[in-house]
Design a protein around this motif. Sequence first.
Motif, PDB file in Angstrom:
ATOM      1  N   LEU A 106      31.574   2.918 -34.209  1.00 43.40           N
ATOM      2  CA  LEU A 106      30.144   2.713 -34.451  1.00 43.40           C
ATOM      3  C   LEU A 106      29.879   2.456 -35.933  1.00 43.40           C
ATOM      4  CD1 LEU A 106      27.388   2.561 -33.209  1.00 43.40           C
ATOM      5  CD2 LEU A 106      27.126   5.013 -33.530  1.00 43.40           C
ATOM      6  N   SER A 131      20.774   1.723 -34.729  1.00 41.52           N
ATOM      7  CA  SER A 131      21.292   3.087 -34.654  1.00 41.52           C
ATOM      8  C   SER A 131      21.091   3.901 -35.924  1.00 41.52           C
ATOM      9  CB  SER A 131      22.779   3.044 -34.301  1.00 41.52           C
ATOM     10  OG  SER A 131      23.462   2.263 -35.250  1.00 41.52           O
ATOM     11  N   VAL A 153      29.137   8.225 -39.210  1.00 44.31           N
ATOM     12  CA  VAL A 153      28.602   6.890 -38.935  1.00 44.31           C
ATOM     13  C   VAL A 153      28.009   6.292 -40.208  1.00 44.31           C
ATOM     14  CG1 VAL A 153      26.838   5.617 -37.687  1.00 44.31           C
ATOM     15  CG2 VAL A 153      28.190   7.351 -36.510  1.00 44.31           C
ATOM     16  N   VAL A 213      23.233  -3.823 -34.961  1.00 42.71           N
ATOM     17  CA  VAL A 213      23.706  -2.477 -34.619  1.00 42.71           C
ATOM     18  C   VAL A 213      23.198  -1.479 -35.645  1.00 42.71           C
ATOM     19  CG1 VAL A 213      25.731  -1.077 -34.103  1.00 42.71           C
ATOM     20  CG2 VAL A 213      25.767  -3.526 -33.649  1.00 42.71           C
ATOM     21  N   SER A 214      23.239  -1.884 -36.909  1.00 43.74           N
ATOM     22  CA  SER A 214      22.805  -0.998 -37.985  1.00 43.74           C
ATOM     23  C   SER A 214      21.336  -0.617 -37.823  1.00 43.74           C
ATOM     24  CB  SER A 214      23.042  -1.698 -39.320  1.00 43.74           C
ATOM     25  OG  SER A 214      22.282  -1.105 -40.331  1.00 43.74           O
ATOM     26  N   CYS A 259      28.183  -0.834 -37.400  1.00 42.37           N
ATOM     27  CA  CYS A 259      26.957  -0.737 -38.203  1.00 42.37           C
ATOM     28  C   CYS A 259      27.119  -1.477 -39.518  1.00 42.37           C
ATOM     29  CB  CYS A 259      26.632   0.720 -38.520  1.00 42.37           C
ATOM     30  SG  CYS A 259      25.767   1.556 -37.217  1.00 42.37           S
ATOM     31  N   PHE A 264      34.140   8.087 -31.426  1.00 43.13           N
ATOM     32  CA  PHE A 264      32.902   7.319 -31.344  1.00 43.13           C
ATOM     33  C   PHE A 264      32.414   6.874 -32.726  1.00 43.13           C
ATOM     34  CE2 PHE A 264      32.997  10.048 -27.606  1.00 43.13           C
ATOM     35  CZ  PHE A 264      32.768   9.120 -26.601  1.00 43.13           C
TER      36      PHE A 264
END
Lengths: 345, 307
Positions: free
Chosen positions: A171, A185, A228, A181-182, A175, A167
């Motif tokens: 991700l 999350s 991440v 997305v950044s 990001c 994951f």
Amino acid sequence: MLPPLYPPTGPSTGPQSRRVPPNKPAGMPLPAFQIRKPLARRANLWLTQAAFLLPLLLWCAISYLPFVWHPKVDILDPGSVDYFQKGMQVDRSEFREENAKQAAAGGHPATGTRANPVYLPAPHLVAKALFTAFRTPPLRDGEPWLHQSLGHSIRIIVLGFLLSALFGVPLGILCGTFALVSRLSEPFVDFIRYMPAPVFGALSVAILGIDDAPKVAIIFIGTFFQMVLVLANTTRSLPAALLEAAQTLGARRRQLLLNVVVPGVLPLLYRDMRILLGWAWTYLIVAELIGASSGISFFIYQQAKYRNYDNVYAAIIIIGLIGLGTDMALKGLGRLFFPWEKADT
Amino acid sequence: MGDTLALPDYRDLSPDLVKRFQAIGARETILEIEHLRKDFTGRNGDGAGMPPVLGDVSFQVKRREFICVIGASGCGKSTMLRILGGLEPRTGGEVRMNGHSVSGPGADRGMVFQEYTLFPWLTVKKNVMFGPKMAGQGKDASEAEALQWLDMVGLSERANAYPHQLSGGMKQRVAIARALANYPAILLMDEPFGALDAQTRCQMQKHLLQIWKNVDITVLFVTHDLDEAIFLADRIVVLGARPGRILEIIQVPVDRPRHQGQLLSPHFLAVKNRLEQLIHPEETPDPEEMKDLPLVRMTQVGDEAEP
């Protein structure tokens, strides 16, 4: 005849300057200490060996030269000291005081040899433990052998880390590529990242039971959130000029992501993952002590409880060797995967 | 300069060149720039009230012309090129490529940048294959295409090398081949030889002229090097700064084919003289840069470096 343009001169009689004489370069006393200059290949090899030999030498000195440390005394003959027993270990000061008392009272003085504390076994004992570690049966039936403990630990790490990578890698890349997305999350990930993974221990046991699942979960929590953020930052480090060049060559959004962003940062992501794998080992020690204790950390705790400190050190060294071995193997594989990367990574 | 040499008028064209410019003028227009304007407004509007980066720029480029854009730093020449390439939006005016308004980057406008932008993870050959592959061509077709272009820039022997194994000049040659493999109508070049040493640079200019001669390509070349501009261009667009605007478009009176010997020819120097006047007029020097150094003496009397 014209005089020569450059008449021969002796030592300069011209104006005295404060310049440094040419043969003494300032600030470079030794060739080995040049600021940010690489060393010769041979020197590198020697130093790498010395990096391991020096601590080993220090350990030998402390273990085999009694005058270096040896703060304890192993009692050989308790003499008239009533509470001393053969094989007991006491502080040197205590040993001296008791013998002084006996001398004053006219009793037999105790005898003994200077020794290091039990928690610091000598190198040869640890070496012996290392050699016999995998052949020594567990003290009690039903307890795992060392190789079983290790196997269990490695399984937990691999499972947790793979799950986290499954994951975390996509991700992280997303990001680093899309601001949406950044923004969506990263603030939350950053928030969780500051919670030490062990605080989720009780919760994961409550949710996932006492077997391996909560341990894998701790490894996951410990590495996923860091992963991440680290991977997102690495992805963002891709030079914008490469993306622009690709756009002028006709690449569309999907092609940019798959043909420029991903291959462009892959070697850097791989390097990040190598570092993160080291973190996974740190969380392993916590993970194995929640729920039903297991694996290498349980083995170490057990051996410490039985005061088999040579086995404790052997197990710690084995962990170190596994870590170093994996990292070197991954580094070698990296060179194979990414032949365009320069050798210095 | 020009105080000792009598130079011809930089607008004097030889009969051959007159014919050449007439022929170029009769060709179809491929790039039209009309009243192009670019304002920089920062996020907090801190650019407000500043003169635009590009004020009102209009010119046309004919097919297979070689145009150089030159100007002092800050005249917006790179910004203009990036707008033409579709990498930056314009705030006013119109840019038309073959009659179509430009709204983003596209394979019809190849770009070569000053910094090296080869993909480090791809071999030289695969870098050149990138464009054709993005356009959906098969592996074999794009490979054949790539080898042909590498031949053109003289690098077929390095096809399987990685970019970090190449010198700066080679990297830019691959970048040119990579751009050309898309069959763009125009090649936009942003100081592509700016990072190269003088000798390599000269060689690259010759290479570029040769490629331009052998390929159906129009070139728009941004530079701040006067010699480079005169050596390469049919026409030189001279930009002025604050706001960026066209000061003059010069038809270069130097015959083709060009060679290094022309760098000291009267016509060459005449253009250079004119460019100097346009780009460095008397009043512009930055006063801070032009101050004399203070007279501090750190040597002894009698030890003079010059009389």
